[in-house]
Design an enzyme around this catalytic site. Structure first.
Site, short mmCIF file in Angstrom:
data_model
loop_
_atom_site.label_atom_id
_atom_site.label_comp_id
_atom_site.label_asym_id
_atom_site.label_seq_id
_atom_site.Cartn_x
_atom_site.Cartn_y
_atom_site.Cartn_z
NE ARG A 385 -3.61 2.42 2.44
CZ ARG A 385 -4.27 2.93 3.46
NH1 ARG A 385 -4.04 2.48 4.69
NH2 ARG A 385 -5.13 3.92 3.29
CG HIS A 386 -1.07 4.82 -0.96
ND1 HIS A 386 -1.44 5.53 0.17
CD2 HIS A 386 -2.22 4.37 -1.50
CE1 HIS A 386 -2.75 5.52 0.30
NE2 HIS A 386 -3.26 4.81 -0.70
CG HIS A 569 -4.91 2.12 -4.26
ND1 HIS A 569 -4.89 3.49 -4.15
CD2 HIS A 569 -4.66 1.86 -5.58
CE1 HIS A 569 -4.65 4.03 -5.34
NE2 HIS A 569 -4.51 3.06 -6.22
#
Length: 644
Positions: A385-386, A569
């Site tokens: 995930r970012h 994400h």
């Protein structure tokens, strides 16, 4: 007074641990009849109790809910990867060129056996039969090769004869397992092939052939043996996809919702004078009238239930049994009786098969290539995930707070980046495509350092088009000492479109990202362009899009090997690995709950087995990153508000 109970030595002689109940037992405990429970499990592929329960609740008005009608099952060999993408592209182009033809009724596949019926009570037994032959799926003499073939009113790709005996034995073994449960499966009776087009007007033949020749049959591809079933009504119907919502105004009308399909008698359009047709809802089973223009014809396979899927492991060197045994080749069918005879509908459930005269071509044994896998180096896929994003921390109003009317940026907090890349559009685009906070970049930096300390490297990196994902990947690679590894911007990784009902962000283009200093590969062609986004995508569609994207990515690099990073994400950790791990999608609620628990820069690692080419869950490559949260506060206002 004692604070704790005394130690216990005697065991109860009356209480017994209950056996683990099956999904059917639980559904019956919920109040559903045995026949309804069995029907729901069969209709949903016996994959999930919640899915079966939802199916029953949605079919309360189905007039055939209590009708005993065994489902029809079939075994398919399906391509996955770049070859599949090319076949689907041809499918779409051919439909635009000459309208609907017989091949559009199904997705690209090779049929391994005719349809066979199974009582709903034996649904689990068919899946068990396929599982019993899973070891034989590791013995395919492959690699599978295809040849183009065409004749009057038919264009297709035939599987080269070296593997016919293998698939004959595979279906025979599957049939033998099914027979133990009283299920009859017919053996392979025709040449194995993928139908590209048939039952079309002869005027389109040359142009269709020209487009078909553009398909690279040597493109990377994995193959899966899949067990599907369909409602017996589907085979006699035209299937239409709902493309526009309609709320019924009369009692004899169907509600149409996006994601539903309608079964319709193929003769309905000729009987109707007002484009209102009589049909059956796939989601509810309700039968009534619906407006035809709100739907469009589509492949019936979208309504099928997937019961099981097994990866076919292809050996690099063809088996001498398949090449040398003269009995391994399928006898050629008799030539057509007349030159005008057309190709028959090969996907019917009856035993009538294709009557085509296909010439056998002898091909040289392919030279074996040395791959990293051959050296004993397994591949890993890491999905991350970012980092922390601006809008989730400061709210969507951060754009109004930090930009003036001329679009000039000025941070209002130390956790805001010092500068912001200029966008081609207005600065308001940042409200939908937020960048990382300063801490978000530092999270990515720490994560990259941790990966480097464990000796982990990435050979291929794919990122969602969201700016925060591109920034995170850049920071991770820089701290790993791998800043030269290019980023492949892949829209197929982008998060669920159901969260963007007000419209997609206007992403930075790869060229714009490159101009801002991001190491983006401008020559990369994405598997899922933004132009192919379905803005009415449901959660199953999100799983399918992301799963196919990750499958295509790992297949693309199968020959060269190397570790892969997918930077996406919160939901990416689930949807980009679920299909590779051969697991079914989770229900909507479970998916949302998981997403809420994924931390920034949280990652998941899966590893490929060299022998079977199957993926499994790997150990956590690095420790987790935990930190507290400061609230935005001016200290003078906190301690001495009266002096301001």
């Amino acid at each position: 007074m004692d604070r704790t109970p005394p130690p216990r030595r005697r065991q109860s002689s009356t209480i017994r641990r209950e056996d683990i109940k099956s999904s059917k037992d639980i559904l019956q405990q919920m109040g559903f009849s045995k026949s309804r429970a069995e029907k729901a499990l069969a209709a949903t592929g016996d994959r999930d109790l919640q899915l079966a329960s939802d199916w029953l609740l949605s079919h309360v008005n189905d007039p055939e809910l209590d009708v005993s009608a065994p489902r029809q099952y079939i075994l398919y060999l399906c391509p996955v990867g770049p070859l599949q993408e090319q076949l689907m592209t041809f499918w779409e182009r051919s439909q635009k060129l000459c309208g609907w033809n017989g091949a559009h009724t199904y997705f690209p596949h090779i049929t391994l056996c005719p349809f066979f019926t199974v009582e709903d009570s034996k649904c689990g037994m068919v899946k068990k039969a396929l599982n019993m032959i899973s070891e034989y799926l590791d013995e395919c003499p492959g690699p599978l090769k295809l040849d183009f073939f065409n004749q009057n009113n038919f264009i297709g790709c035939f599987l080269k004869d070296n593997c016919y005996k293998y698939f004959t034995e595979l279906v025979s073994k599957f049939g033998a397992e099914c027979k133990k449960y009283g299920i009859n499966v017919e053996p392979v009776k025709k040449q194995l092939h993928i139908t590209l087009a048939y039952q079309y007007s002869s005027e389109y033949h040359e142009e269709l052939m020209q487009q078909a020749r553009g398909i690279d049959l040597n493109a990377a591809c994995q193959w899966e043996v899949r067990l599907y079933s369909r409602d017996p009504r589907v085979g006699k119907s035209e299937v239409r996809r709902v493309k526009k919502t309609y709320h019924a105004t009369l009692e004899d009308e169907l509600d149409l919702i996006i994601g539903d399909y309608v079964f319709m008698d193929p003769n309905e359009p000729t009987r109707s004078t007002d484009q209102w047709y009589f049909g059956t809802s796939w989601l509810t089973g309700r039968q009534s009238m619906f407006p035809g223009p709100y739907t469009e014809r589509t492949s019936e396979t979208w309504t099928w239930a997937l019961h099981a899927s097994e990866l076919l492991v292809q050996k690099e060197t063809p088996s001498p049994v398949c090449n040398g045994d003269s009995h391994a080749h399928m006898p050629l069918p008799k030539p057509p009786k007349a030159s005008g005879e057309t190709y028959e509908a090969v996907w019917k459930a009856d035993p009538t098969y294709a009557k085509v005269n296909k010439e056998v071509k002898k091909s040289p044994v392919p030279r074996k290539e040395v791959r990293p896998q051959d050296l004993g180096i397994p591949r890993s896929l890491v999905v991350m995930r970012h980092g922390e994003r601006m809008d989730f921390l400061f709210g969507r109003s951060w754009v109004d707070l930090c930009f003036d009317d001329d679009g000039n940026y000025r941070p209002s907090d130390l956790n805001m980046p010092k500068s912001m890349p200029k966008r081609a559009g207005t600065h308001y685009e940042y409200a939908k495509d937020a960048p990382l906070t300063t801490l978000g970049s530092f999270q990515a930096h720490l994560t990259g350092e941790a990966l480097k300390s464990k000796g982990i490297t990435f050979d291929h990196v794919y990122v969602s088009p969201s700016l925060r994902c591109v920034q995170t990947a850049t920071s991770v690679l820089k701290s790993m000492g791998q800043a030269t590894v290019p980023l492949h911007v892949e829209p197929g990784i982008f998060e669920w479109l159901g969260w963007y009902q007000l419209g997609l962000p206007k992403f930075f283009t790869p060229t714009e990202l490159k101009s801002h200093g991001f190491n983006v590969d401008l020559s990369y062609k994405p598997f899922v362009p933004i132009t192919k986004f379905d803005m009415e995508e449901n959660i199953e569609g999100y799983y399918r899009r992301s799963g196919e994207t990750s499958r295509n990515i790992v297949i693309r690099h199968q020959q060269e090997g190397g570790n892969i990073l997918i930077l996406g994400h919160a939901g990416s950790l689930e949807v980009c690995t679920r299909q590779l791990l051969r697991k079914t999608p989770r229900p909507d609620r479970d998916f949302r709950d998981l997403c809420a628990k994924v931390p920034y820069c949280g990652l998941l690692s899966i590893t490929e087995c060299l022998r079977t080419q199957k993926w499994s869950m790997g150990d956590a490559p690095i420790l987790s990153l935990t930190h507290g949260q400061n609230k935005q506060m001016v200290m003078t206002k906190l301690f001495y508000p009266s002096e301001l």
